[in-house]
Design an enzyme around this catalytic site. Structure first.
Site, PDB file in Angstrom:
ATOM      1  N   HIS A 254       0.814  -1.227   0.000  1.00 36.08           N
ATOM      2  CA  HIS A 254       0.000   0.000   0.000  1.00 36.08           C
ATOM      3  C   HIS A 254       0.841   1.268   0.000  1.00 36.08           C
ATOM      4  CE1 HIS A 254      -4.038  -1.782   0.591  1.00 36.08           C
ATOM      5  NE2 HIS A 254      -3.294  -2.818   0.963  1.00 36.08           N
TER       6      HIS A 254
ATOM      7  N   ASP B 172       3.342   9.498  -1.070  1.00 39.64           N
ATOM      8  CA  ASP B 172       2.155   8.766  -0.631  1.00 39.64           C
ATOM      9  C   ASP B 172       1.924   7.634  -1.626  1.00 39.64           C
ATOM     10  OD1 ASP B 172       0.008   8.314   1.042  1.00 39.64           O
ATOM     11  OD2 ASP B 172      -0.730  10.377   0.922  1.00 39.64           O
TER      12      ASP B 172
HETATM   13  C1  GDG Z   1      -1.910   4.030   3.327  1.00 36.67           C
HETATM   14  C2  GDG Z   1      -0.944   4.700   2.352  1.00 36.67           C
HETATM   15  C3  GDG Z   1      -2.689   4.546   0.585  1.00 36.67           C
HETATM   16  C4  GDG Z   1      -8.790  10.155   7.851  1.00 36.67           C
HETATM   17  N1  GDG Z   1      -9.225  10.866   8.893  1.00 36.67           N
HETATM   18  C5  GDG Z   1     -10.337  10.275   9.346  1.00 36.67           C
HETATM   19  C6  GDG Z   1     -10.596   9.181   8.546  1.00 36.67           C
HETATM   20  N2  GDG Z   1      -9.619   9.137   7.624  1.00 36.67           N
HETATM   21  C7  GDG Z   1      -9.529   8.134   6.564  1.00 36.67           C
HETATM   22  C8  GDG Z   1      -9.659   8.765   5.204  1.00 36.67           C
HETATM   23  C9  GDG Z   1      -8.965   7.762   4.301  1.00 36.67           C
HETATM   24  C10 GDG Z   1      -7.924   7.148   5.233  1.00 36.67           C
HETATM   25  O1  GDG Z   1      -8.255   7.523   6.562  1.00 36.67           O
HETATM   26  C11 GDG Z   1      -6.521   7.687   4.952  1.00 36.67           C
HETATM   27  O2  GDG Z   1      -6.055   7.045   3.810  1.00 36.67           O
HETATM   28  P1  GDG Z   1      -4.855   7.600   2.942  1.00 36.67           P
HETATM   29  O3  GDG Z   1      -4.803   6.866   1.676  1.00 36.67           O
HETATM   30  O4  GDG Z   1      -5.045   9.055   2.721  1.00 36.67           O
HETATM   31  O5  GDG Z   1      -3.507   7.419   3.798  1.00 36.67           O
HETATM   32  P2  GDG Z   1      -2.817   6.276   4.769  1.00 36.67           P
HETATM   33  O6  GDG Z   1      -3.550   6.088   6.027  1.00 36.67           O
HETATM   34  O7  GDG Z   1      -1.408   6.739   4.941  1.00 36.67           O
HETATM   35  O8  GDG Z   1      -2.857   4.909   3.949  1.00 36.67           O
HETATM   36  C12 GDG Z   1      -1.713   5.482   1.299  1.00 36.67           C
HETATM   37  C13 GDG Z   1      -3.528   3.764   1.573  1.00 36.67           C
HETATM   38  O9  GDG Z   1      -2.720   3.106   2.536  1.00 36.67           O
HETATM   39  C14 GDG Z   1      -4.387   2.722   0.876  1.00 36.67           C
HETATM   40  O10 GDG Z   1      -3.627   1.844   0.137  1.00 36.67           O
HETATM   41  O11 GDG Z   1      -3.549   5.352  -0.205  1.00 36.67           O
HETATM   42  O12 GDG Z   1      -0.837   6.045   0.373  1.00 36.67           O
HETATM   43  O13 GDG Z   1      -0.039   5.577   3.039  1.00 36.67           O
HETATM   44  O14 GDG Z   1      -9.856   6.784   3.898  1.00 36.67           O
HETATM   45  O15 GDG Z   1     -11.012   8.962   4.936  1.00 36.67           O
HETATM   46  N3  GDG Z   1     -11.677   8.389   8.719  1.00 36.67           N
HETATM   47  C15 GDG Z   1     -12.517   8.681   9.716  1.00 36.67           C
HETATM   48  N4  GDG Z   1     -12.288   9.739  10.547  1.00 36.67           N
HETATM   49  C16 GDG Z   1     -11.219  10.528  10.392  1.00 36.67           C
HETATM   50  O16 GDG Z   1     -11.056  11.482  11.163  1.00 36.67           O
HETATM   51  N5  GDG Z   1     -13.599   7.932   9.889  1.00 36.67           N
END
Ligand code: GDG
Length: 730
Positions: free
Chosen positions: A165, A372
């Site tokens: 990921h 990312d």
């Molecule tokens: C890793 C990789 C890759 C955020 N704040 C809240 C909340 N979120 C949710 C978002 C989103 C998720 O968390 C964050 O996902 P990201 O993709 O932006 O980043 P990582 O956590 O670093 O994820 C990344 C991912 O894996 C998938 O393969 O895209 O590059 O680093 O869904 O909505 N959700 C809730 N409350 C919050 O305050 N419920």
């Protein structure tokens, strides 16, 4: 019935303890939603750590039972394992290096590595406890990179998919890790390895082929006799959920409140987990610069910044949090007035309804990670814009920027560019917003999370089928027996044998690959039988074959068919050939030797070979491609053929061809048994030229016109020995 087992570090579940009671609720994260369609069906399972330390055996039992009802299987970790495997190795070594932070953030502790091994083994045991032959195992992310190989060793036939990921870094970064070899070998235990972007695929292929003794052709890595497919599968989100949430009354109400609270300003939203890779400090710097250079926007724009607590027991994360606090405090203190504060900062998480309300009310979403893997926030913002308005500013370092090309794409290190992008976004005309947003929403809607799961699983099944069909072509015990039976029943046989890669393995020095006693013994046994005509058909120089085989009762064909020699006669070459073309080609090859240290030219009578086995990995391939392009037209003008081989590029007269040479011999007698074994490109001409009744065997796992395949010279020798009386290996 076979089942699917998902394995990830964390289970998709939130466990909480009230008094002595544990309660568990499934989480609504993107991955959990996407894979929900899988793990909740039939006997399928999801294996992972429940997210907190549970020491009491009785508690572990209760939780295991509770989770079993949700198709979840817990792997319990003690505090030391959490510290060393999860926080230490995963988050203080792999995470920084894979996100291009090395000197300050990565510490290579041996004990972390040992725990990483031990916990991966713990996960292996959990998999083995429930996996059965025929199951599909899908392993996720950087915490479990050793797991594919660990499972493969115990269940050689099982289907294993692996998805990373986070970004896979360039070889230059990856090779810094002391345990780089083991990590790659671990991943290569899978049948299919998936990444978010094509760049990650390239980086992985580069690292694997440079660090391990494996070869790759396009996106397939051959390791031993297994073909592993490496591909990009950009992960999507639950589009339907994010595009329908804003229509729910509760979300509508919250959105109305937000819009009202910020009615006089443009609202810029930023949401990340606390992480240095997310570029939060750099984003604050750009925002401050904007206020400084454009005071007219004070009171007109607001940054709504959510940072979700994450890993804050790791010192660097705690420090980052302090820095963000300070920076936000400074900016607010400097620029705020009675009615307006530039930054609304929250260090906590929110329910998804609040996120949706924010996504649907913000005029701009500012996503500027330094690195990312994908970044789902950017996709969630676009999916939530049901009115097709709003502007997404996206870092080119996020995997999502490869798909969301209608966003304003910025380099997060370029503060001026980020400032300009914010200005552009808040001034963007509605029509342009709509055009861009519609295009992005269309893409996100099609490439959603279920699509991602489906194409990964479909591809994994295809890869397995491809491997199985290879397996059925392998000369295993049954086929070997039937070939031997045919051999025994026949009286006029011809046996074509290629040399390098078929009878002996490749050596880095071409003169080191001389025949050994065992090989001579096999050849002697074969040639002793008057029913056999044995033909050695090689690309090597005739002088070379002469040194090694002139006293054998064997027909020699050298230089791909340019030279031939029957036993007890002298060498002949085919007539009517010219080598005058060498005058033009040789100087070109020389320029490549001058530019590529380690490479050299080998001259044969009717061919020139450029060897690059000892050249710098990667450079040799690059130059070989360049040389191919360079010679393409000249070669066809002069009736020459370009033959790319194993770390060589050969230029030869078109008329010379192993296939033609073999056919000439086959037509001389009325053979009732024809067999040909060869490993490379040039041997394909033999396989194609021989009649249908011939037994054709490719050595090595690549695609071929041959009917069967064998893995290596050892297996070739074993088959040849089974034609005659067993020849012991000396
Ligand atoms: C890793 C990789 C890759 C955020 N704040 C809240 C909340 N979120 C949710 C978002 C989103 C998720 O968390 C964050 O996902 P990201 O993709 O932006 O980043 P990582 O956590 O670093 O994820 C990344 C991912 O894996 C998938 O393969 O895209 O590059 O680093 O869904 O909505 N959700 C809730 N409350 C919050 O305050 N419920």
């Amino acid at each position: 019935m076979s089942k699917t087992i998902i394995v990830s570090n964390r289970l998709p579940v939130k466990i909480s303890k009230t008094g002595d009671e544990y309660t568990s609720a499934t989480s609504e994260g993107g991955l959990a939603t996407g894979l929900g369609s899988i793990y909740k069906q039939g006997d399928n399972k999801w294996i992972g750590w429940p997210g907190l330390e549970i020491t009491e055996e009785a508690d572990q039992k209760t939780i295991t039972k509770q989770l079993a009802e949700l198709s979840l299987v817990p792997v319990f970790l003690d505090q030391e394992e959490i510290n060393q495997y999860y926080e230490g190795f995963s988050n203080e070594i792999l995470w920084p290096v894979f996100h291009y932070y090395t000197s300050t953030y990565a510490v290579y502790r041996q004990s972390n590595w040992e725990y990483y091994n031990a916990v991966n083994e713990k996960f292996r045991d959990a998999v083995l406890a429930i996996a059965e032959p025929g199951d599909i195992i899908w392993i996720h992310d950087y915490q479990l990179m050793l797991l594919p190989e660990l499972v493969r060793k115990k269940m050689p036939e099982v289907s294993i998919g692996f998805f990373l990921h986070i970004p896979f870094p360039s070889h230059e970064m990856f090779r810094l890790i002391p345990w780089r070899k083991e990590l790659l070998e671990g991943m290569l235990g899978a049948d299919l390895i998936g990444f978010h972007t094509f760049d990650d695929v390239r980086h992985f292929l580069g690292a694997a082929t440079r660090i391990l003794p494996v070869s790759s052709s396009a996106n397939v890595i051959t390791c031993g006799d297994r073909s592993v497919v490496v591909e990009s599968f950009p992960m999507g989100i639950d589009y339907n959920k994010y595009s329908s949430l804003p229509l729910e009354p509760e979300v509508k109400e919250q959105a109305a409140q937000i819009k009202d609270a910020f009615k006089d300003t443009k609202l810029i939203l930023s949401i990340d987990r606390l992480d240095y890779s997310k570029g939060i400090l750099q984003r604050l710097q750009a925002f401050e610069q904007l206020l400084q250079l454009h005071p007219e926007y004070c009171g007109k724009i607001t940054l709504y910044m959510i940072v979700v607590p994450s890993r804050d027991t790791v010192p660097q994360y705690a420090h980052l949090r302090d820095e963000i606090d300070k920076r936000v405090g400074n900016i607010n203190a400097l620029y705020r007035n009675m009615e307006w504060a530039p930054i609304h900062y929250y260090y906590r998480s929110f329910p998804i309804e609040t996120l949706s309300a924010l996504y649907s009310s913000a005029d701009v979403c500012l996503v500027t990670p330094m690195r990312d893997g994908m970044n789902l926030v950017s996709k969630e913002y676009a999916a939530s814009r049901t009115g097709n308005d709003g502007v997404l500013i996206l870092s080119e370092m996020a995997g999502a920027s490869k798909e969301l090309i209608e966003s304003i794409i910025v380099n997060p290190n370029n503060t001026n560019e980020v400032c300009e992008a914010i200005l552009k976004a808040i001034k963007m005309p509605a029509a342009e917003q709509k055009r861009r947003m519609q295009a992005m929403r269309q893409l996100i809607s099609k490439f959603n999370i279920s699509h991602w799961v489906k194409i990964f699983m479909d591809r994994l099944k295809e890869v397995k089928q491809m491997q199985r069909s290879m397996q059925t072509r392998h000369v295993s015990f049954g086929t070997e027996q039937s070939i031997v039976n045919r051999y025994n029943k026949t009286k006029k046989r011809i046996i074509f044998l290629d040399y390098d890669g078929t009878l002996v393995s490749f050596k880095s020095n071409i003169n080191q690959a001389a025949p050994d006693k065992h090989l001579y013994a096999i050849i002697d046994k074969l040639t002793d039988d008057p029913a056999n005509d044995v033909v050695l058909i090689s690309g090597r120089k005739h002088e070379n074959l002469n040194d090694w085989f002139s006293d054998k009762k064997i027909y020699l064909i050298a230089e791909h068919g340019a030279w031939f020699k029957q036993q007890n006669t002298s060498w002949h070459k085919i007539s009517g050939l010219t080598d005058s073309w060498k005058n033009d080609i040789y100087p070109i090859l020389e320029t490549y030797v001058d530019r590529t240290p380690g490479s050299f030219i080998e001259e044969k009578t009717y061919s020139l070979v450029w060897h690059y086995r000892k050249a710098d990995g990667g450079l040799g391939e690059l130059r070989a491609n360049e040389l191919m392009n360079n010679l393409k037209y000249l070669a066809s003008d002069k009736g020459l053929q370009l033959l790319p081989g194993d770390k060589v590029l050969e230029v030869k007269n078109m008329e010379i061809n192993k296939g033609k040479a073999a056919l000439m011999l086959v037509e001389k007698k009325d053979y009732d048994f024809i067999i040909a074994l060869g490993d490379d490109y040039t041997d394909e001409d033999i396989f194609k030229a021989l009649p249908d009744s011939a037994v054709t065997i490719k050595v090595g796992g690549n695609l071929s016109a041959a009917k069967f395949y064998l893995r290596n010279p050892l297996e070739v020798r074993k088959l040849l020995s089974s034609f005659v009386e067993e020849v012991p290996v000396q």
